[in-house]
Design an enzyme around this catalytic site. Structure first.
Site, PDB file in Angstrom:
ATOM      1  N   TYR A 442       0.984  -0.987   0.196  1.00 62.20           N
ATOM      2  CA  TYR A 442       0.005   0.018  -0.222  1.00 62.20           C
ATOM      3  C   TYR A 442       0.614   1.388   0.034  1.00 62.20           C
ATOM      4  CZ  TYR A 442      -0.295   0.582   5.222  1.00 62.20           C
ATOM      5  OH  TYR A 442       0.214   0.811   6.747  1.00 62.20           O
ATOM      6  N   GLU A 443       0.420   2.773  -0.136  1.00 60.20           N
ATOM      7  CA  GLU A 443       0.548   3.662  -0.755  1.00 60.20           C
ATOM      8  C   GLU A 443       1.595   3.637  -1.944  1.00 60.20           C
ATOM      9  OE1 GLU A 443      -1.077   5.895   1.036  1.00 60.20           O
ATOM     10  OE2 GLU A 443      -1.699   4.487   2.857  1.00 60.20           O
ATOM     11  N   GLY A 444       1.512   3.152  -2.476  1.00 63.70           N
ATOM     12  CA  GLY A 444       2.367   2.453  -3.640  1.00 63.70           C
ATOM     13  C   GLY A 444       3.200   1.720  -3.785  1.00 63.70           C
TER      14      GLY A 444
END
Length: 597
Positions: A442-444
């Site tokens: 997550y978050e890229g």
């Protein structure tokens, strides 16, 4: 580790703050507006550890077992979560770094870094509820018009309300240019949003009376792709004239994800059905506005990874010291067969030291990142602020990807140290393994972070920001070159810095001549930069141990041994990564390589 529960490594935290980073002196000299003394830092360390060990750690396993429950559109968090949040908010933890005008304490970002590590180590599912609010607060302060800022910022700073980040949609994950949520003008300065967002951490819960969603959406006639994305503030409940939560705002929780880990956090599917929202920043420039929160979340991922890495290490070290199995390889045969603790086994020690060193490396790096944020915001010289800003831009993807990848390896090793006991629920390490696995995603995803580093942070300025990092390493090498005891640490780092400098022109040239190779080596390049950073900090740690801790001090010996282990066993990864920088991408892109069977 006390009582079988997470406890903060206070001694190492103080060593990093005082001896390695010299936070008190650095801020007093270069950013007096953000100055903090060691006594205050000690109060934060001790108070945060007391809260995390006493309130959050006991809820970690039960929160995982109970999970969140969705009923009639409302989410109930596990037993004890709400009471713990009330203590957290009443104690002033949400506003450590918020502005005083908003009810915060205006402390430097170092305070947030310390707290973030402990919250995540003790109970990462719980920690996600308040920690996202910190990024939402900063985003609102940076982008909201005065009336919205006055209403919403204090609510987040004091913990009365929490915040979320609503980006991902079905079919639009990393590529936010594909998002389809619409925002139509309401005719009164507001907007009505329609669309669905998925994977929204803390999207619905019972901890606070209101939730502030920061939502990416498109205005009518907006350009295609990311150039047509705007950012909106959408509360769960519309505040009345006195700022109290009032009318429900048509933000529906349709589901909570049934997921591998983080069971105590509600990861929601949110449906906006004519929900009233307010524009933050300029139309069609929502990504630039949202990056304030996105970068905060990426650094937050690093803190989460550090916390779980530390907790896994604590558990596996305690187990290895107690578990009697087999004989020590150095035990005399005449001593009989009696088994020894498995911590005597070289391979178990290798696994434990890997966990320990990855955690301690990340702590130095992430606390230093927090220091750079304070120097960027409050530095008393423009050149200093610019250097801090450049290093932050360069190293934020490294703080997210390198730290989280290492944490997954560390917690996997912690499970391995436990043997079969680690694979069952009784020891709790399997929960930590399930919880940590989301962090590289997550978050890229970490592949996206690697591409961001190489294609967006190094290529556009021909490596100027990277050269700042290399120059910082060179200055350190020159300053301590006359210390023979530092040679084993400085020499390999200096060599890698020089090789990186030599390899850089060819790598940048590949962006034009061989773009497939350029893209395929991004992850290897990020790992190399990660080791440049970690090597730099282990040199600082070794120097601090040699010059600031007395001869014969056990902690001095421990730090020097950890530095040697890092350079001899972990840093050598760079040889393989450098070799792959020049490898052809043909074997990766060859169609036959992935033929359907």
């Amino acid at each position: 580790m006390k009582d079988g529960l997470y406890s903060a490594p206070q001694k190492d935290i103080r060593f990093v703050l005082r001896e390695v980073l010299e936070v008190e002196r650095t801020l007093a000299r270069h950013a007096p507006a953000a100055a903090i003394d060691n006594e205050t830092l000690d109060q934060i360390i001790e108070g945060a550890d007391r809260f995390c060990h006493g309130e959050l750690a006991p809820l970690n396993a039960t929160g995982d077992q109970q999970g969140c429950v969705l009923k009639d559109g409302k989410v109930s968090t596990p037993d004890g979560f709400r009471a713990a949040y009330e203590i957290y908010a009443a104690s002033g933890w949400p506003g450590l770094c918020a502005k005083e005008e908003d009810g915060g304490q205006a402390l430097p970002m170092m305070a947030s870094a310390i707290l973030g590590e402990m919250l995540s180590g003790s109970n990462i599912s719980w920690a996600l509820y308040p920690r996202l609010s910190e990024g939402a607060y900063r985003c609102i302060v940076a982008n909201a018009p005065a009336d919205l800022r006055k209403l919403y910022a204090p609510k987040l700073a004091t913990g009365q309300w929490t915040g979320t980040m609503c980006l991902t949609e079905p079919g639009a994950g990393t590529d936010l240019g594909l998002l389809r949520t619409q925002a139509a003008p309401a005719g009164d300065g507001g907007y009505l949003l329609n669309g669905t967002k998925i994977f929204i951490s803390s999207g619905e819960h019972d901890l606070t009376e209101n939730i502030v969603h920061l939502v990416l959406a498109r205005l009518p006639g907006a350009p295609a792709g990311t150039r047509g994305v705007s950012l909106f503030l959408v509360p769960k409940r519309l505040p009345d004239a006195e700022g109290r939560p009032g009318e429900f705002n048509q933000v529906f929780c349709d589901a909570i994800e049934d997921k591998l880990g983080l069971h105590g956090n509600a990861t929601c599917v949110l449906r906006f059905e004519g929900a009233r929202g307010y524009l933050l920043g300029e139309p069609d420039k929502g990504l630039a506005a949202m990056f304030v929160m996105m970068n905060s979340a990426r650094l937050g991922t690093g803190a989460q990874a550090l916390g779980l890495n530390e907790w896994g290490y604590q558990k596996s070290l305690a187990y290895a010291q107690e578990r009697l199995q087999s004989r020590s390889p150095v035990k005399p045969k005449s001593a009989g067969y009696g088994p020894d603790p498995i911590v005597c086994q070289p391979d178990v020690r290798r696994m434990l030291l890997t966990q320990k060193v990855w955690a301690e490396s990340a702590r130095m790096f992430l606390y230093w990142i927090a220091l750079q944020i304070d120097l960027d915001l409050h530095g008393n010289e423009e050149g200093l602020r610019r250097e801090a800003r450049d290093l932050l831009a360069l190293l934020t993807p490294v703080a997210k990807a390198f730290v989280s990848d290492n944490a997954v390896e560390s917690v996997s090793l912690a499970m391995q140290v436990h043997g079969g006991s680690g694979y069952v629920t009784d020891t709790g390490i399997e929960q930590t393994f399930r919880d940590v696995r989301i962090l590289p995603i997550y978050e890229g995803t970490n592949g996206v972070q690697a591409n961001d580093l190489l294609a967006r942070k190094v290529l556009p300025d021909d490596g100027a920001r990277l050269k700042r990092l290399l120059a910082m390493i060179e200055r350190q090498d020159q300053a301590w070159a006359d210390m023979p005891a530092m040679a084993p640490f400085l020499a390999p780092l200096s060599s890698l810095a020089q090789r990186t400098q030599t390899l850089l022109p060819g790598l940048l040239d590949a962006a034009v001549r061989d773009p497939l190779r350029f893209s395929s080596c991004a992850t290897d390049f990020l790992r190399i930069v990660g080791h440049l950073v970690y090597g730099y900090f282990w040199c600082r740690a070794a120097h601090a141990a040699l010059t600031k801790l007395p001869d014969g001090d056990a902690f001095r010996s421990e730090k020097l041994a950890a530095a040697r282990f890092y350079f001899e066993h972990l840093f050598v990864e760079v040889e393989m990564r450098i070799a792959r920088l020049s490898a052809s991408a043909d074997s990766i892109m060859e169609p036959a390589a992935l033929e359907c069977r």
